[in-house]
Design a protein around this motif. Structure first.
Motif, PDB file in Angstrom:
ATOM      1  N   ALA A  62       0.814  -1.204   0.000  1.00 41.54           N
ATOM      2  CA  ALA A  62       0.000   0.000   0.000  1.00 41.54           C
ATOM      3  C   ALA A  62       0.850   1.257   0.000  1.00 41.54           C
ATOM      4  O   ALA A  62       0.384   2.341  -0.335  1.00 41.54           O
ATOM      5  N   THR A  63       2.123   1.122   0.375  1.00 40.94           N
ATOM      6  CA  THR A  63       3.014   2.284   0.440  1.00 40.94           C
ATOM      7  C   THR A  63       3.634   2.639  -0.906  1.00 40.94           C
ATOM      8  O   THR A  63       4.340   3.624  -1.009  1.00 40.94           O
ATOM      9  N   ALA A  64       3.362   1.808  -1.944  1.00 40.38           N
ATOM     10  CA  ALA A  64       3.931   2.112  -3.257  1.00 40.38           C
ATOM     11  C   ALA A  64       3.406   3.461  -3.748  1.00 40.38           C
ATOM     12  O   ALA A  64       2.224   3.751  -3.613  1.00 40.38           O
ATOM     13  N   GLY A  91      -4.610   1.066  -7.538  1.00 36.98           N
ATOM     14  CA  GLY A  91      -4.006   1.504  -6.291  1.00 36.98           C
ATOM     15  C   GLY A  91      -2.723   2.286  -6.461  1.00 36.98           C
ATOM     16  O   GLY A  91      -2.177   2.802  -5.491  1.00 36.98           O
ATOM     17  N   LEU A  92      -2.244   2.375  -7.712  1.00 41.80           N
ATOM     18  CA  LEU A  92      -0.997   3.087  -7.976  1.00 41.80           C
ATOM     19  C   LEU A  92      -1.219   4.425  -8.636  1.00 41.80           C
ATOM     20  O   LEU A  92      -0.272   5.092  -9.036  1.00 41.80           O
ATOM     21  N   SER A 108       1.227   5.791 -14.812  1.00 44.37           N
ATOM     22  CA  SER A 108       0.514   6.466 -15.897  1.00 44.37           C
ATOM     23  C   SER A 108       0.504   5.666 -17.194  1.00 44.37           C
ATOM     24  O   SER A 108      -0.265   6.001 -18.097  1.00 44.37           O
ATOM     25  N   ALA A 109       1.354   4.633 -17.304  1.00 48.04           N
ATOM     26  CA  ALA A 109       1.419   3.841 -18.532  1.00 48.04           C
ATOM     27  C   ALA A 109       1.614   2.369 -18.185  1.00 48.04           C
ATOM     28  O   ALA A 109       2.240   2.031 -17.177  1.00 48.04           O
ATOM     29  N   ILE A 110       1.058   1.509 -19.026  1.00 48.94           N
ATOM     30  CA  ILE A 110       1.180   0.058 -18.831  1.00 48.94           C
ATOM     31  C   ILE A 110       1.643  -0.572 -20.135  1.00 48.94           C
ATOM     32  O   ILE A 110       1.033  -0.367 -21.192  1.00 48.94           O
ATOM     33  N   ALA A 159       5.753   3.700 -15.130  1.00 48.58           N
ATOM     34  CA  ALA A 159       5.147   2.697 -15.999  1.00 48.58           C
ATOM     35  C   ALA A 159       5.241   1.311 -15.389  1.00 48.58           C
ATOM     36  O   ALA A 159       6.093   1.036 -14.535  1.00 48.58           O
ATOM     37  N   MET A 160       4.374   0.433 -15.840  1.00 50.94           N
ATOM     38  CA  MET A 160       4.378  -0.973 -15.435  1.00 50.94           C
ATOM     39  C   MET A 160       4.483  -1.839 -16.685  1.00 50.94           C
ATOM     40  O   MET A 160       3.872  -1.536 -17.710  1.00 50.94           O
TER      41      MET A 160
END
Length: 240
Positions: A5-7, A237-238, A12-14, A178-179
Motif C-alpha cells: 500500500a506504500t507504493a 491503487g498506484l 501512468s502507462a502500462i 510505468a508498469m
C-alpha cells in the motif's frame, strides 16, 4: 501478490507483452519440438535431444534473435550436430515444415484480455512491447484484433533495461511511472524493475525454459497475479 500500500501512486502507462500474455504462443513451439524429437528418435532420446536443442537456442539468440525462424534454424543445427551430419534431407525438410507451421498458427486470445484492455484504456497509456520476428509478430497482432487498443506498439529484438527506458521515454512519462505486464520474469519483469519501473508477472501454463527465473518478491515494485482479470484492481491503487 499485491503491491504494498506504500507504493507511490504514480502509474501512468502500462506495457504489455504479447506472446503467452495476450495470446497463446509457446504451445505451438512445443508441438514443433515434439515433432522434431519424433523425427530424430533414431539419433538421440527425446529428453537428451530437448536438452541439446535448448543449448543451441541459447547459443543462437545473439545471432538469430527470437521467434519461429530462429527456432527452426536451431532445430536444424541440432539435428546436424547430434547425427554427425548424417541426418537425411527428408528429415530436414520435415523440420522446416514444423517451423513453418508455427508461423501460420491461429491466434487465440487468453482469458480476460479484451475486458482488461477495455477497463484500462483511457486511464493509462497502453503500450505493446513484444520481441520476436517482425513479420510474425505483426501477423499475430493483426489477427488478434487488438492493434487499435494500444497507444503505441514496439516490436524489439531484445528486452533489456535500456529497452524499457527508451520505450517508455518515447511513449509515456518514463519507466519510473510505468508498469510492464508479462508471462516472462526474465524478459518482462526483471529488466523493467532494473529500469526503475513496475513489473507484474502473469504466469502462463507453458513458459520457455530460458524465460524462467525466481520471482523478485522482495522488490516493492513487483507483483504477481493469477490472470489479467486482476490487473485493473492492482494498478488502480498506484494512481493518484
Amino acid at each position: 501478490m499485491p503491491l504494498p500500500a506504500t507504493a507511490p501512486p504514480t502509474l501512468s502507462a502500462i506495457g504489455f507483452d504479447a506472446d503467452d500474455t495476450l495470446w497463446h504462443n509457446e504451445r505451438y513451439f512445443r508441438a514443433a519440438q515434439t515433432r522434431f524429437e519424433e523425427l530424430m528418435v533414431d539419433f538421440l532420446p527425446a529428453e537428451d535431444l530437448g536438452a541439446r536443442l535448448l543449448l543451441t537456442e541459447a547459443r543462437n539468440i545473439r545471432h538469430y534473435g527470437f521467434g519461429a525462424k530462429s527456432f527452426a534454424l536451431s532445430m536444424i543445427e541440432t539435428a546436424i550436430e547430434v547425427s554427425g551430419g548424417a541426418v537425411p534431407a527428408p528429415v530436414i525438410a520435415e523440420i522446416l515444415a514444423a517451423g513453418r507451421e508455427i508461423l501460420s498458427h491461429p491466434v487465440e486470445l487468453l482469458p480476460h484480455v479484451g475486458d482488461t484492455l477495455d477497463a484500462l484504456a483511457g486511464r493509462y497509456r497502453l503500450i505493446l512491447v513484444t520481441k520476436g520476428d517482425l513479420i510474425d509478430q505483426e501477423r499475430k497482432l493483426d489477427a488478434s484484433g487488438l492493434r487499435d487498443m494500444f497507444d503505441a506498439i514496439e516490436i524489439v529484438p531484445h528486452k533489456h533495461p535500456e529497452t524499457y527506458r527508451s520505450v517508455f521515454a518515447r511513449h509515456a512519462e518514463g519507466a519510473g511511472r510505468a508498469m510492464m505486464v508479462g508471462n516472462s520474469l526474465v524478459s518482462d519483469v526483471l529488466p523493467m524493475l532494473a529500469a526503475g519501473g513496475y513489473g507484474t508477472h502473469v504466469p502462463h501454463e507453458t513458459t520457455w525454459a530460458l524465460e524462467r527465473a525466481e520471482p523478485p518478491v522482495a522488490n516493492p515494485r513487483y507483483a504477481g497475479i493469477g490472470d489479467l482479470a486482476a490487473l485493473p484492481a492492482l494498478v488502480s491503487g498506484l494512481r493518484g
